[in-house]
Each structure stands twice: as C-alpha cells, then as structure tokens.
Write a protein that holds these residues in place. Structure first.
Motif, PDB file in Angstrom:
ATOM      1  N   UNK A  21      12.632   7.756  -1.898  1.00 17.77           N
ATOM      2  CA  UNK A  21      12.510   6.771  -1.566  1.00 17.77           C
ATOM      3  C   UNK A  21      11.123   6.621  -0.546  1.00 17.77           C
ATOM      4  N   UNK A  22      10.173   5.418  -0.787  1.00 16.18           N
ATOM      5  CA  UNK A  22       9.143   5.621   0.067  1.00 16.18           C
ATOM      6  C   UNK A  22       8.545   4.183   0.094  1.00 16.18           C
ATOM      7  N   UNK A  23       7.623   4.198   1.140  1.00 18.88           N
ATOM      8  CA  UNK A  23       6.858   3.011   1.319  1.00 18.88           C
ATOM      9  C   UNK A  23       5.282   3.353   1.532  1.00 18.88           C
ATOM     10  N   UNK A  24       4.535   2.441   1.588  1.00 17.09           N
ATOM     11  CA  UNK A  24       2.875   2.601   1.712  1.00 17.09           C
ATOM     12  C   UNK A  24       2.567   1.970   2.829  1.00 17.09           C
ATOM     13  N   UNK A  25       1.877   2.431   3.825  1.00 16.83           N
ATOM     14  CA  UNK A  25       1.403   1.949   4.823  1.00 16.83           C
ATOM     15  C   UNK A  25       0.227   2.799   5.778  1.00 16.83           C
ATOM     16  N   UNK A  26      -0.106   2.163   6.820  1.00 14.24           N
ATOM     17  CA  UNK A  26      -1.369   2.701   7.607  1.00 14.24           C
ATOM     18  C   UNK A  26      -0.726   3.940   8.004  1.00 14.24           C
ATOM     19  N   UNK A  85       1.528   7.031   1.621  1.00 14.58           N
ATOM     20  CA  UNK A  85       2.666   7.056   1.212  1.00 14.58           C
ATOM     21  C   UNK A  85       3.595   7.727   2.143  1.00 14.58           C
ATOM     22  N   UNK A  86       4.570   7.229   2.509  1.00  9.79           N
ATOM     23  CA  UNK A  86       5.582   7.693   3.676  1.00  9.79           C
ATOM     24  C   UNK A  86       6.809   7.727   2.744  1.00  9.79           C
ATOM     25  N   UNK A  87       7.624   8.944   2.846  1.00 13.49           N
ATOM     26  CA  UNK A  87       8.666   9.217   2.029  1.00 13.49           C
ATOM     27  C   UNK A  87       9.821   9.252   3.216  1.00 13.49           C
ATOM     28  N   UNK A  88      10.640   8.723   2.924  1.00 17.25           N
ATOM     29  CA  UNK A  88      11.962   8.598   4.061  1.00 17.25           C
ATOM     30  C   UNK A  88      13.196   8.921   3.295  1.00 17.25           C
ATOM     31  N   UNK A  89      14.244   9.215   4.174  1.00 19.23           N
ATOM     32  CA  UNK A  89      15.880   9.622   4.026  1.00 19.23           C
ATOM     33  C   UNK A  89      16.301   8.467   3.031  1.00 19.23           C
ATOM     34  N   UNK A  90      17.105   8.594   2.174  1.00 19.08           N
ATOM     35  CA  UNK A  90      17.796   7.600   1.429  1.00 19.08           C
ATOM     36  C   UNK A  90      18.899   8.080   0.735  1.00 19.08           C
ATOM     37  N   UNK A 133       9.057  -8.805 -11.407  1.00 16.10           N
ATOM     38  CA  UNK A 133       8.922  -9.022  -9.968  1.00 16.10           C
ATOM     39  C   UNK A 133       8.840  -7.787  -9.409  1.00 16.10           C
ATOM     40  N   UNK A 134      10.237  -6.987  -9.832  1.00 13.29           N
ATOM     41  CA  UNK A 134      10.296  -5.549  -8.982  1.00 13.29           C
ATOM     42  C   UNK A 134       8.988  -4.693  -9.446  1.00 13.29           C
ATOM     43  N   UNK A 135       8.498  -4.696 -10.902  1.00 10.08           N
ATOM     44  CA  UNK A 135       7.535  -3.936 -10.847  1.00 10.08           C
ATOM     45  C   UNK A 135       6.076  -4.295 -10.302  1.00 10.08           C
ATOM     46  N   UNK A 136       6.108  -5.467 -10.236  1.00 10.04           N
ATOM     47  CA  UNK A 136       4.953  -6.042  -9.466  1.00 10.04           C
ATOM     48  C   UNK A 136       4.862  -5.412  -8.006  1.00 10.04           C
ATOM     49  N   UNK A 137       5.974  -5.451  -7.240  1.00 11.21           N
ATOM     50  CA  UNK A 137       5.902  -5.225  -6.036  1.00 11.21           C
ATOM     51  C   UNK A 137       5.751  -3.394  -5.963  1.00 11.21           C
ATOM     52  N   UNK A 138       6.144  -2.631  -6.880  1.00  7.22           N
ATOM     53  CA  UNK A 138       5.907  -1.325  -6.678  1.00  7.22           C
ATOM     54  C   UNK A 138       4.515  -1.066  -7.035  1.00  7.22           C
ATOM     55  N   UNK A 139       4.166  -1.816  -8.064  1.00  8.52           N
ATOM     56  CA  UNK A 139       2.761  -1.533  -8.540  1.00  8.52           C
ATOM     57  C   UNK A 139       1.550  -2.102  -7.002  1.00  8.52           C
ATOM     58  N   UNK A 140       2.038  -3.018  -6.479  1.00  6.50           N
ATOM     59  CA  UNK A 140       1.345  -3.702  -5.456  1.00  6.50           C
ATOM     60  C   UNK A 140       1.440  -2.440  -4.142  1.00  6.50           C
ATOM     61  N   UNK A 141       2.653  -1.798  -4.001  1.00  9.08           N
ATOM     62  CA  UNK A 141       2.407  -0.808  -3.106  1.00  9.08           C
ATOM     63  C   UNK A 141       1.629   0.497  -3.528  1.00  9.08           C
ATOM     64  N   UNK A 142       1.746   0.849  -4.649  1.00  6.23           N
ATOM     65  CA  UNK A 142       1.095   2.161  -5.067  1.00  6.23           C
ATOM     66  C   UNK A 142      -0.353   2.004  -5.223  1.00  6.23           C
ATOM     67  N   UNK A 143      -0.830   0.866  -5.375  1.00  9.40           N
ATOM     68  CA  UNK A 143      -2.166   0.551  -5.465  1.00  9.40           C
ATOM     69  C   UNK A 143      -2.950   0.343  -4.149  1.00  9.40           C
ATOM     70  N   UNK A 144      -2.143   0.713  -3.031  1.00  2.43           N
ATOM     71  CA  UNK A 144      -2.497   0.804  -1.586  1.00  2.43           C
ATOM     72  C   UNK A 144      -3.088   2.315  -1.257  1.00  2.43           C
ATOM     73  N   UNK A 145      -2.364   3.163  -1.631  1.00  2.00           N
ATOM     74  CA  UNK A 145      -2.169   4.537  -1.479  1.00  2.00           C
ATOM     75  C   UNK A 145      -3.720   5.218  -1.460  1.00  2.00           C
ATOM     76  N   UNK A 146      -4.207   5.558  -0.251  1.00  3.01           N
ATOM     77  CA  UNK A 146      -5.504   6.286  -0.184  1.00  3.01           C
ATOM     78  C   UNK A 146      -6.498   5.234   0.213  1.00  3.01           C
ATOM     79  N   UNK A 147      -6.160   3.945   0.193  1.00  4.23           N
ATOM     80  CA  UNK A 147      -7.466   2.899   0.397  1.00  4.23           C
ATOM     81  C   UNK A 147      -7.491   2.439   1.713  1.00  4.23           C
TER      82      UNK A 147
END
Length: 677
Positions: free
Chosen positions: A157-162, A172-177, A443-457
């Motif tokens: 599991x991961x999310x993308x943020x500052x 990308x931050x990977x967290x327990x799940x 919609x799920x694929x969109x949400x993941x793609x939106x997250x992934x496109x942020x990485x490193x930016x």
C-alpha cells in the motif's frame, strides 16, 4: 499525514450541503435550540448534557444510520441536493465526455439493478481466474502488480504526497496494510467484541468465497486461512498511537534499500508494471515490509492466492449483485451497529462524490455555494489568525525565539475555502450507462494514475484532500494549509444571518481548531515551509510536552459505555485543537461589536452564553455503542461529549458566563486547567 477535524464514521463520507443561493433552508430566529437543552442539569456539572440533554434522551437513531445528530442530518439533506444535481444532468442528455454525462451515466449504470443482478459474480471471474492460475511466487507477484493498477490489492500500500523533509517535492510513501479488521488488537484481544469481530470476518469471507463458486467446505477452509495469514501480518503493525509519531513514520530510503527489506519482491518490476520511475521512497513502517517478505517466503502460495482473492472480492462487493452487497453490509454492522442499509441511491451518490469528485463538486458549487459565504469565511479566518498571533505573543511559557518562528508559520498559512482553484481533468475516465463495474474500474484506474503521475514532481498546492460538498475541514502540515470545503459553511456551523456569538462559537471554533493543529503535538514538528524540522528551543519543547502530558492524563480519565476510557495519547492532537480552537474563537468573538458592547439577551441567553451553546450544539451527536467501541480504539477524536466538556471547562470565560461555582462537578481550579495555546 493529514490532520482532520471531522467526525469519522466507518464507511461513511460526510458530504454536507452548504446553504443554497436562495437561503431556502437557513433557520431564521434565535439559532440556539432551547427545546433540546436540559436545564435541569447544571452547566458546571455537565455542559454537554445541559446544552443537548433533552435532545439526546428523545432522539432515535434511524435504522439505516450508525448515529444521529448534526452531521448525520446535514449528510442526509446534502444527499438529496446531490441527487437533484445528478438527476438534472440525466435530463440534459449531455455531450459524451462532459462532466454531466459522466456523472449522469455513472448513476444510471449503478441504479440498473436488473443488469447487475443478472451478472452476479461475472465481473470478477476473469481476475479470479488469473489468481487461480498462479503456481509460483513470481506469478503471484505478477498478479499483485496487475491488481495494483486499480488498487485491488492491499499488501503493498502506498500514497503520494509531499516529502515531509523536502515539502516542495512529491514522494511515494509505503505504509503497513494487509489486514481487514480495524486495527491490530482485534486479531489478538480476548474481549468479546474482538472475538466477535474475528468470527464475523471468517463468516464474511466464507460468504465471499461461496458466492464466487466454492463449496461450503472449501469456503470455510479459505476463510480460516485468510484470518491466520492476516493475524501474522498484524503482528508487525504499529498501534494507532504509534502511528501518530511523524518522526518514526519517516524512513526515506533509496529504492535499492527498500528492495533489501523485501528481496522476494522484485520492486523494479513492480514499479515498471505501474509505469513509474523513482529513486527514493518513504517506508513509513519498515517492520511491516520485513514481515511481508518473510511471510511471502514461508507461507504457501495458495494462502496468498486466498488473500488476493478475498481482497479483490471484498473490495468490489458493493458494486456487485445483492448477495455480495448484503453480506458486505452485514459484516460492517459489527463495527457500525447500523440496523439496515441506506437506500441504494444514497450509496450511489456517495460513490460519485468519491470517484468523480471534481465533476460532481463543480456542479455542486455552481448551484449551492455563494460568493457571500466565501467572503464571510475569509473575514472570519483572517480575524482568528490575527487573534492567534496575539495569543502566541502573550504566552508566558514560550521564549521570544520560538514565538517569532511560530508567528511566522501562522502568518503564512495557505487558506483554502469552498472549492479548489482549478478542477482536475477526468478525460481518461470512460463512463457508460450499461456497464457499472467497468465504470468503477475506470475511476479506480484514474485515481491510481493521478497519484503515480505526481511522483518526483513539484508539489501542487492547489490539490485538495476533500471534495467540495464535504462537511469537514483539515490542516495539512506539509502544505501548512487550512482547508474548509463548502459543505461546512452552513448551519449549524455557519448562519449567514445569525449573531456573531453563534457563528464564532460554531464555525469560529472550527477555524481555530484547524489553526491549532499547526501547533499540536504533531503539527508543531513541521516548520513554516511544511518541512518536518525542529524549530523549537529545547526548553520550550520540554514545557510544551509537560503541558501536553497533562492533557493526555485528563482525557485518559474520561469514560463512557461500560467504563471504556478515552485514549488520551491517541486523541491528544484533536484535544489540543479543540481546547485551543475554542479559546481562539472566543478571543476573536470579543473583538466584534456584540462581543465588546452588547449584553442583550437573545432567547434568554447572553452573548457569551450563546457562544458556548453554539459550540456545544454543533457536536450534538448520538452514536451507536458498536461504532463508539471502534472509535475509542482507532479514532484520534474524542467522543463528542468530551470534545465539548474537555474544551469549555478549561476557560475562565465559560465559568463566568454561566456563573459556575467551585462546587460544580466538573469545575477545574485555575492551576489544573489545560491551556496550551
């Protein structure tokens, strides 16, 4: 890490409508519900009961709710408004690809229960067949990679943020799940509620497996395998209290270093499958990934196939035929206490708010959010910001050096009100009237793609974490921002025509709450730029901790249900924000004409009394015991009774307003009051 105000409800998104442009449902009159008060209770003995007692005694929680009161009532009203927006979009026959077409056709496909019932488990079969075909660990990982593209696995599991120490860049931050129960103790505790939860998970899993073709014996075996595997994963989990420590949750490392934690997982292949490149990640809880690696090595491939199948089936149960939907609801009842499901249209509108957030949000604000509400909110926020700065300046426990930095942080808060400055693009989402499941997958694929496109930016600070109709608010430390969606700018939080006392006690306390989060036990660890950085002198940090420890001890003493205690450590940040937010709001109120000059009673109450009553009646909530038990273990917010009482009994102005004597049951002597900010 996001620090949020609102009332967490299991499985419920709080989408609450703002007043309409016609103001057609704004209350006219005294704005305080005197009939719901219990004046037989002394304000000094239990202010929450005094303000809300008769309502609490008479209110019935509807069968389709896990609680009832201000938030729930607003939620129901808002659903009707959002449904109207969607139905209007359906009537327009909007152009293909437009936001109205997407919203309308998603709703139509989700309400087509005839087609959904005919399909049964069919939408799942292709993916379940891929999982069943797995023979080797490598094939297993290939399937995990594939499921990650639509967030249909919960092992990695991961999310993308500052980046919390480089807040201008995303990471990308990977967290327990990997678990299904609310938190780790549910897998090990011997109390009756925890045992019932484990039994409930087994029964639910058996149903999920049987609905997809397994016989009763095999389904039972698979369910027991699932619980055993999740129990092993849960051993590595941190507790809810431990998860509140941002320092321990920051473990930046190279991808190569992360790969060493999980050598059995080919992370390069995992990232390649997701079509992303990254050189570093944050691994929030490394012990989980070490445990996952060990278990991937030691547990049979078939056990992991069981886990993947359950996660995929359960994660999509709400989008399938009624047998899946009902089983999912019956399992959730263990934790919510809800007697029956809400109507299907309500659940679907809720989905649209989550999955097509900006398209629906854009239509919502066009109809229901006024420029006047935004202007008034701007004024309130600015007033409280100025007052907070003065309070910092007057602190007797903080050095001038730390005060300067605290004020700098406060003064550059990013303030977001109503809705985003720009709407997100959903052009990659395909929605049709006749394929509900595929609409969900898009919609799920969109949400993941939106997250992934942020990485490193570079971080885009126009991003919002909540949808415009949400009745909630939050502070985000890495953006150093306070955010108030349109949904919260309505009664009982905000009345366009109410006296200042009521508005400052209600929405003012919300604003002060979010501001204080920037300086609570978590937020204070981030500087003005949003970086996790120690900007305190050692002496000031020690004084803060001493004061915070007293807050923990006080809230630990609060009990409800069968002598269940509030967890003062888990709720510390929210308690600090409640106490500080109310004090800041009161100071701001005293700068208004009513606060300074007018002692005229309205409906029998002075302005100061109305301020505190406005605050207490915002938190007029009645909660089912089942949900409250989960909240006490997992929710960083205290129960509503203590959100109110824990704040007011620390303010001298409250004692004066209601002439509370030292003999009152909840009276705190000045030296025992919990003021921090």
């Amino acid at each position: 890490m996001k620090i949020k105000l609102g009332l967490p409800l299991v499985g419920l998104t709080l989408m609450i409508a703002c007043q309409s442009k016609q103001n057609n449902n704004e209350q006219q009159g005294p704005f305080i519900d005197t009939l719901g008060m219990d004046k037989s209770v002394s304000p000094g003995d239990n202010f929450f009961e005094y303000a809300n007692g008769k309502w609490l005694k008479s209110a019935k929680i509807p069968d389709d709710q896990s609680g009832w009161g201000s938030f729930y009532i607003l939620y129901e009203d808002n659903l009707k408004k959002l449904k109207g927006i969607v139905e209007d979009a359906e009537k327009e026959n909007a152009a293909k690809g437009s936001i109205k077409q997407k919203v309308a056709d998603y709703y139509a496909s989700a309400m087509d229960t005839v087609t959904i019932e005919k399909l049964g488990a069919t939408p799942l079969q292709a993916t379940l067949a891929k999982i069943d075909a797995v023979k080797t660990p490598q094939e297993l990982l290939t399937v995990i990679n594939e499921l990650s593209k639509t967030s249909d696995q919960n092992l990695i599991s991961f999310y993308v943020g500052a980046d919390e120490k480089n807040s201008t860049k995303n990471i990308a931050s990977f967290s327990q799940s990997g678990t299904s129960l609310p938190e780790k103790d549910y897998y090990f505790a011997t109390d009756s509620a925890s045992k019932a939860a484990r039994e409930g998970l087994i029964n639910y899993a058996k149903q999920m497996f049987s609905f997809t073709g397994l016989d009763a014996t095999k389904a039972a075996q698979e369910a027991n395998t699932l619980l055993a595997l999740e129990t092993q994963l849960a051993k590595s989990h941190r507790t809810p209290v431990e998860l509140r420590n941002p320092q321990k949750n920051y473990n930046k490392m190279s991808v190569a270093e992360f790969a060493q934690l999980m050598p059995i997982v080919n992370l390069q292949e995992h990232f390649k499958a997701l079509n992303v490149k990254m050189d570093s990640v944050n691994v929030a809880q490394p012990d989980y990934f070490k445990a996952l690696n060990a278990l991937l090595s030691s547990q049979p491939v078939d056990a992991w196939k069981t886990k993947l199948k359950f996660d995929y089936i359960s994660g999509n149960a709400r989008y399938l035929s009624r047998n899946f939907v009902d089983a999912s609801f019956n399992y959730s009842k263990i934790f919510s206490g809800q007697k029956k499901q809400s109507e299907r249209w309500k659940r679907v509108i809720n989905q649209i708010d989550g999955k097509l957030s900006d398209p629906l949000g854009q239509l919502y604000v066009e109809k229901y959010f006024t420029p006047e509400a935004k202007s008034r909110m701007d004024e309130l926020v600015n007033n409280l910001q100025k007052v907070f700065a003065k309070r910092i300046e007057k602190l007797d426990w903080m050095s001038a050096e730390t005060k300067t930095k605290a004020t700098e942080k406060l003064n550059i808060f990013l303030k977001k009100i109503g809705y985003p400055a720009k709407w997100k693009n959903y052009s990659d989402v395909t929605i049709t009237k006749d394929n509900y499941f595929e609409n969900v997958m898009s919609t799920k694929a969109h949400a993941i793609k939106e997250e992934l496109e942020k990485i490193g930016k570079n971080v885009d600070k126009t991003d919002w974490e909540m949808t415009p109709p949400t009745v909630n608010a939050y502070y985000n430390p890495t953006y150093n921002e306070i955010v108030f969606p349109a949904g919260i700018l309505q009664p009982p939080f905000f009345y366009a025509s109410a006296d200042d006392a009521v508005n400052y006690g209600a929405i003012g306390a919300v604003i002060g709450h979010e501001m204080t989060h920037g300086f609570d036990d978590q937020g204070r660890q981030y500087d003005a730029a949003g970086n996790m950085k120690d900007w305190w002198t050692k002496a000031d940090a020690e004084k803060f901790q001493q004061k915070a420890d007293k807050v923990v001890a006080k809230y630990n003493s609060f009990t409800l249900l069968d002598n269940q205690h509030v967890n003062g450590s888990l709720t510390l940040g929210e308690n600090l924000a409640d106490i500080g937010g109310l004090a800041i709001a009161y100071d701001a109120f005293k700068l208004t004409k009513q606060g300074k000059e007018d002692n005229t009673k309205i409906d029998g109450f002075t302005p100061d009394q109305r301020f505190f009553l406005g605050f207490a009646q915002v938190w007029r909530i009645k909660t089912r015991d089942e949900l409250m038990r989960v909240r006490l273990k997992t929710d960083p917010h205290s129960p509503e009774q203590y959100r109110v009482n824990g704040a007011v009994y620390n303010m001298e102005s409250f004692y004066k307003a209601f002439d509370v004597k030292p003999t009152a049951k909840m009276y705190l002597t000045p030296e025992n009051r919990l003021g921090v900010w």
